[in-house]
Write a protein that holds these residues in place. Sequence first.
Motif, PDB file in Angstrom:
ATOM      1  N   GLY A   5      99.188 -14.728  36.825  1.00 20.89           N
ATOM      2  CA  GLY A   5      98.290 -14.052  36.139  1.00 20.89           C
ATOM      3  C   GLY A   5      98.451 -14.179  34.765  1.00 20.89           C
ATOM      4  N   THR A   6      97.624 -13.469  33.936  1.00 18.64           N
ATOM      5  CA  THR A   6      97.936 -13.701  32.427  1.00 18.64           C
ATOM      6  C   THR A   6      98.642 -12.593  31.848  1.00 18.64           C
ATOM      7  OG1 THR A   6      95.657 -14.500  32.674  1.00 18.64           O
ATOM      8  CG2 THR A   6      96.289 -13.800  30.405  1.00 18.64           C
ATOM      9  N   ILE A   7      99.493 -12.923  30.719  1.00 18.14           N
ATOM     10  CA  ILE A   7     100.259 -12.195  30.110  1.00 18.14           C
ATOM     11  C   ILE A   7      99.568 -12.020  28.561  1.00 18.14           C
ATOM     12  CG2 ILE A   7     102.774 -11.791  29.055  1.00 18.14           C
ATOM     13  CD1 ILE A   7     103.854 -13.193  31.582  1.00 18.14           C
ATOM     14  N   TYR A   8      99.489 -11.054  27.975  1.00 22.32           N
ATOM     15  CA  TYR A   8      98.861 -10.897  26.688  1.00 22.32           C
ATOM     16  C   TYR A   8     100.170 -10.255  25.920  1.00 22.32           C
ATOM     17  CZ  TYR A   8      94.748 -10.852  29.718  1.00 22.32           C
ATOM     18  OH  TYR A   8      93.862 -11.033  30.585  1.00 22.32           O
ATOM     19  N   ILE A   9     100.453 -10.791  24.733  1.00 21.93           N
ATOM     20  CA  ILE A   9     100.970 -10.155  23.488  1.00 21.93           C
ATOM     21  C   ILE A   9     100.272 -10.001  22.305  1.00 21.93           C
ATOM     22  CG2 ILE A   9     102.750 -10.871  21.982  1.00 21.93           C
ATOM     23  CD1 ILE A   9     104.133 -12.404  24.064  1.00 21.93           C
ATOM     24  N   ASP A  10     100.299  -8.793  21.759  1.00 21.78           N
ATOM     25  CA  ASP A  10      99.622  -8.312  20.536  1.00 21.78           C
ATOM     26  C   ASP A  10     100.732  -7.873  19.702  1.00 21.78           C
ATOM     27  OD1 ASP A  10      98.223  -7.035  18.594  1.00 21.78           O
ATOM     28  OD2 ASP A  10      96.995  -6.036  19.930  1.00 21.78           O
ATOM     29  N   MET A  11     101.036  -8.695  18.546  1.00 25.83           N
ATOM     30  CA  MET A  11     102.167  -8.674  17.538  1.00 25.83           C
ATOM     31  C   MET A  11     101.314  -8.144  16.146  1.00 25.83           C
ATOM     32  SD  MET A  11     105.043 -11.161  17.223  1.00 25.83           S
ATOM     33  CE  MET A  11     106.279 -10.876  15.809  1.00 25.83           C
ATOM     34  N   LYS A  12     102.033  -6.953  15.615  1.00 22.93           N
ATOM     35  CA  LYS A  12     101.691  -6.593  14.493  1.00 22.93           C
ATOM     36  C   LYS A  12     102.915  -6.449  13.472  1.00 22.93           C
ATOM     37  CE  LYS A  12      98.017  -3.549  15.959  1.00 22.93           C
ATOM     38  NZ  LYS A  12      97.655  -2.291  16.170  1.00 22.93           N
ATOM     39  N   ILE A  13     102.489  -6.995  12.212  1.00 21.64           N
ATOM     40  CA  ILE A  13     103.635  -6.532  11.193  1.00 21.64           C
ATOM     41  C   ILE A  13     103.079  -5.697  10.350  1.00 21.64           C
ATOM     42  CG2 ILE A  13     105.135  -7.659   9.348  1.00 21.64           C
ATOM     43  CD1 ILE A  13     104.850 -10.193  11.087  1.00 21.64           C
ATOM     44  N   VAL A  14     103.902  -4.597  10.212  1.00 23.05           N
ATOM     45  CA  VAL A  14     103.405  -3.617   9.395  1.00 23.05           C
ATOM     46  C   VAL A  14     104.184  -3.053   8.275  1.00 23.05           C
ATOM     47  CG1 VAL A  14     102.738  -0.754   9.342  1.00 23.05           C
ATOM     48  CG2 VAL A  14     102.552  -2.199  11.572  1.00 23.05           C
ATOM     49  N   ASP A  15     103.569  -2.981   7.240  1.00 19.71           N
ATOM     50  CA  ASP A  15     104.057  -2.725   5.782  1.00 19.71           C
ATOM     51  C   ASP A  15     105.286  -3.789   5.536  1.00 19.71           C
ATOM     52  OD1 ASP A  15     102.535  -0.661   5.251  1.00 19.71           O
ATOM     53  OD2 ASP A  15     103.954   0.730   6.296  1.00 19.71           O
ATOM     54  N   ASN A  16     105.073  -4.975   6.131  1.00 14.30           N
ATOM     55  CA  ASN A  16     106.234  -6.261   5.965  1.00 14.30           C
ATOM     56  C   ASN A  16     107.504  -5.942   6.464  1.00 14.30           C
ATOM     57  OD1 ASN A  16     105.998  -8.890   5.298  1.00 14.30           O
ATOM     58  ND2 ASN A  16     106.783  -8.598   3.566  1.00 14.30           N
ATOM     59  N   LYS A  17     107.484  -4.732   7.192  1.00 13.61           N
ATOM     60  CA  LYS A  17     109.168  -4.587   7.547  1.00 13.61           C
ATOM     61  C   LYS A  17     109.135  -3.927   9.009  1.00 13.61           C
ATOM     62  CE  LYS A  17     109.068   0.040   5.430  1.00 13.61           C
ATOM     63  NZ  LYS A  17     109.512   1.305   4.462  1.00 13.61           N
ATOM     64  N   ARG A  18     108.045  -3.528   9.620  1.00  9.74           N
ATOM     65  CA  ARG A  18     108.071  -2.910  10.878  1.00  9.74           C
ATOM     66  C   ARG A  18     107.071  -3.918  11.788  1.00  9.74           C
ATOM     67  NH1 ARG A  18     105.272   1.615  13.715  1.00  9.74           N
ATOM     68  NH2 ARG A  18     104.215   2.037  11.582  1.00  9.74           N
ATOM     69  N   VAL A  19     107.717  -3.979  12.840  1.00  9.26           N
ATOM     70  CA  VAL A  19     107.191  -4.835  13.743  1.00  9.26           C
ATOM     71  C   VAL A  19     106.867  -4.315  14.825  1.00  9.26           C
ATOM     72  CG1 VAL A  19     109.410  -6.247  14.838  1.00  9.26           C
ATOM     73  CG2 VAL A  19     107.170  -7.320  14.839  1.00  9.26           C
ATOM     74  N   ILE A  20     105.432  -4.512  15.560  1.00 11.43           N
ATOM     75  CA  ILE A  20     105.335  -3.860  16.844  1.00 11.43           C
ATOM     76  C   ILE A  20     104.587  -4.935  17.673  1.00 11.43           C
ATOM     77  CG2 ILE A  20     103.680  -2.193  17.720  1.00 11.43           C
ATOM     78  CD1 ILE A  20     103.314  -0.858  14.932  1.00 11.43           C
ATOM     79  N   ILE A  21     105.321  -4.914  18.822  1.00 12.13           N
ATOM     80  CA  ILE A  21     104.968  -6.130  19.922  1.00 12.13           C
ATOM     81  C   ILE A  21     104.538  -5.368  21.353  1.00 12.13           C
ATOM     82  CG2 ILE A  21     105.692  -8.239  20.972  1.00 12.13           C
ATOM     83  CD1 ILE A  21     107.678  -8.495  18.990  1.00 12.13           C
ATOM     84  N   LYS A  22     103.182  -5.533  21.649  1.00 11.28           N
ATOM     85  CA  LYS A  22     102.993  -4.963  22.935  1.00 11.28           C
ATOM     86  C   LYS A  22     102.679  -6.220  23.816  1.00 11.28           C
ATOM     87  CE  LYS A  22      99.550  -1.778  23.256  1.00 11.28           C
ATOM     88  NZ  LYS A  22      98.384  -1.315  23.439  1.00 11.28           N
TER      89      LYS A  22
END
Lengths: 142, 100
Positions: free
Chosen positions: A63-80
């Motif tokens: 199947g397909t795996i999706y990664i959505d990665m955000k860097i917020v305020d240059n110090k917090r990382v959010i990875i879905k």
Amino acid sequence: MNVTNQMKLSFISKSANESFARAVVSAFLLPTDPTVSDIADIKTAVSEAVTNCIVHAYPHTDGTIYIDMKIVDNKRVIIKVRDKGVGISDIKKAMEPLYTTSSDERAGLGFAVMQSFCDKVKVRSVVGKGTAVTLEKIISKV
Amino acid sequence: MVDITCSKNTVTAKLKGEIDHHNAPDIRRSIDSKCESFRPKTLVLDFSGVSFMDSSGIGLIMGRYRQISYLGGKLEVVNVPDMLKRIISLSGIERLGVLK
């Protein structure tokens, strides 16, 4: 929420792509000047999340795996890390340390590792639709 | 991924690079094959060359502990880099008494 940078990645659920996912995520993180420890923590958590997709979400098929990665305020990382696989019927049970439905020498520590190596872990799942695991971590500057 | 040497009732598996769900099965097969033919008293897993490990590495250690115990031997886990100590600690493997 000031999104400093964002990337989206999708790849087939082959185990050979576990190292690929780790490499991409750590490379994307580098401009935030993370410590070696932070990079190792995030690589480990992402590896667990991606492995869960391969082993549990798509057990008998690609199947397909999706990664959505955000860097917020240059110090917090959010990875879905998201899949469209079989889903989890009992999230609480699945997150218990040492619980595993796999017989292939899995330690049952995937979610425990994610929780230990990140500041926040959120899991949403619908049986038959898929699962999304969101990992959050504050980056310690070098 | 792994260099295996045998001497004086000991099999030493020197692990290298990254250990994840993708490559753990090959490492496992190599070590188990050697242990089944050599029947060592001690299996040593040397982690000095490991640069990354997720919980697949924990499964690898626990599985080799069961395997070598079944064969009548004991397991020693040596040279664990500092960066791997947290995941080792999380697993509770320390309670097996195999960390040297």
